[in-house]
Scaffold this active site. Structure first.
Site, short mmCIF file in Angstrom:
data_model
loop_
_atom_site.label_atom_id
_atom_site.label_comp_id
_atom_site.label_asym_id
_atom_site.label_seq_id
_atom_site.Cartn_x
_atom_site.Cartn_y
_atom_site.Cartn_z
N ASP A 183 0.83 -1.20 0.00
CA ASP A 183 0.00 0.00 0.00
C ASP A 183 0.87 1.25 0.00
OD1 ASP A 183 -1.97 1.89 0.31
OD2 ASP A 183 -2.81 1.04 2.15
N ASP B 146 -2.21 6.45 -5.90
CA ASP B 146 -2.45 5.54 -4.77
C ASP B 146 -2.68 4.12 -5.28
OD1 ASP B 146 -3.01 4.77 -2.09
OD2 ASP B 146 -5.16 4.91 -2.51
#
Length: 469
Positions: free
Chosen positions: A145, A347
């Site tokens: 992430d 992201d």
């Protein structure tokens, strides 16, 4: 008269050929800015097809989709969240990113009264890598992430609660290299500074991290040997040994590895070796594999870099400056101020790219003009531009390019243009933010097949097409 008719026919014939040639040129030009594909190519496969590219890369991990056949059995995949649930979880992540950035801006304005920090929702956490913890090493699948900064995995004895995961849970008592961090250590005091909860249990440092979607992990801050490959071993890696953990439905992974900015992030802890450079390639299909590579020794020749946005230097996130959008090779008429009002980030954990409301409306309008041959389908959760392709064998859709600072255009792969529920409901994989002041987010669907390079020392992000397919 006969000669005149002959000359007119000859002239007409020549013009006809010229007209046909011109039309052929126009058609070729049109197809150059179109994707032509079979809808079946976007439907999920039940067979895993591993790429050989990761095997030929130093300091690399294989990337798999957590709902795909490369990670889960057919029995497991039957329990995955619905498309509506996936998109709802995605919205939870977007909402928590927006809240986090809002809180961060409030902190900068008010250095006396600091508001409570909000963790970033894990959301769908689509993509996984497998690393090894301990001595002897045990392998664990972790969500990677770029919007999170802390690494943790579930640990025995699971004094609180551990969710179901694929591998046996890590047992620190069976590792020769495991060590808890003392409450007196300066590292322990850093926990609260990084936006997490800090506590002590019998002089052992305790962490707590809560995410915006009710996911959480709490346990002991510890040091352990983390192994990426035979030549990439990091003794004393700081991580969370989770005793009380909670993930959303569909997550059977061991934990999370954080690639965002921050003192505890993987990028910071391995900076001496990798120079704060890493790249990833997300495959076009859930049945394919990609890679996560650390260091910048072999960057592709086709890569183009855009500067990171300075607006996000003091946050966890990697910022980008969007300057325009192209549809079918033509620039969509969007004022530059629409993108600069709130800025943009990239992201890995957000699925669907979010755009300012005005930008999305213009993109949607331009896209629809090319898609009039296909019947419309009902909206799917946050996706409101959907089509029924059930009567079409071959689909022709316009290219979509996101243009970043420096004129770097990322021409979205056709697998990143649509989010497919089934042949009868294929939706444009973009959505609008709720407010013009919400940051835009370049999501993982639109990043598919590109090698995306993060170079945090030089402050730049690179894109190279054809990275993993």
């Amino acid at each position: 008269m006969a000669a005149l008719i002959f000359l007119l026919l000859l002239y007409s014939s020549k013009n006809s050929y010229a007209f046909q040639e011109k039309m052929s040129t126009l058609e070729t030009e049109g197809l150059r800015h179109s994707h032509v594909f079979q809808i079946s190519s976007l439907l999920p496969s039940t067979v895993c097809n591993s790429s050989t590219k990761v095997m030929n890369r130093k300091s690399s991990l294989e990337v798999v989709h957590k709902h795909g056949p490369c990670f889960q059995s057919s029995q497991d995949r039957a329990k995955v969240p619905s498309h509506a649930e996936i998109l709802s979880q995605d919205q939870s992540r977007v909402d928590s990113i927006h809240s986090s950035l809002y809180m961060n801006s409030m902190e900068e304005m008010d250095a006396v009264t600091l508001p409570t920090k909000i963790g970033i929702s894990v959301g769908t956490g689509n993509y996984l890598v497998t690393v090894s913890f301990g001595t002897p090493g045990k392998k664990y699948a972790l969500i990677f992430d770029t919007g999170s900064h802390f690494t943790w995995t579930q640990c025995e004895p699971c004094a609180g609660f551990c969710h179901d995961q694929v591998e046996p849970i890590f047992d620190p008592s069976k590792s020769r290299s495991y060590a808890n961090v003392s409450c007196r250590a300066a590292t322990c005091n850093q926990i609260s500074a990084e936006g997490m909860q800090q506590d002590c249990s019998s002089s052992t440092c305790v962490y707590g991290i809560s995410y915006g979607d009710s996911s959480s992990s709490a346990g002991f801050l510890a040091k352990e040997k983390l192994t990426i490959s035979r030549s990439d071993v990091f003794p004393g890696y700081l991580f969370g040994c989770g005793q009380q953990n909670q993930f959303r439905k569909g997550n059977r992974v061991a934990g999370l590895i954080g690639l965002a900015r921050g003192k505890f992030s993987f990028v910071a802890q391995t900076a001496r070796k990798y120079k704060k450079i890493f790249s990833h390639c997300l495959p076009s299909d859930d049945s394919l594999t990609g890679y996560l590579t650390f260091g910048g020794t072999k960057l592709p020749k086709t890569i183009k870099f855009t500067p990171m946005s300075k607006s996000f230097q003091n946050t966890l996130f990697y910022g980008l400056d969007i300057i325009g959008i192209n549809v079918g090779g033509q620039r969509v008429p969007i004022k530059s101020s629409v993108f600069t009002t709130a800025g943009a980030i990239i992201d890995s954990g957000t699925v669907i790219t979010r755009l300012p409301p005005t930008a999305y409306a213009q993109l949607k309008s331009s896209f629809q003009k090319y898609m009039t041959s296909y019947p419309r389908a009902p909206a799917l959760s946050i996706l409101d531009t959907c089509y029924d392709f059930s009567r079409s064998d071959v689909i022709i859709a316009p290219t979509i390019g996101i243009v970043f600072n420096g004129g770097v255009e990322v021409d979205i792969d056709f697998s990143g243009i649509f989010y497919i529920r089934n042949e009868s409901q294929a939706c444009l994989a973009f959505a609008a933010n709720k407010d013009a002041n919400d940051v835009a987010i370049f999501g993982n669907v639109q990043q598919k097949t590109y090698e995306v390079v993060y170079d945090d020392v030089k402050g730049r992000i690179g894109f190279a097409p054809g990275g993993c397919n």
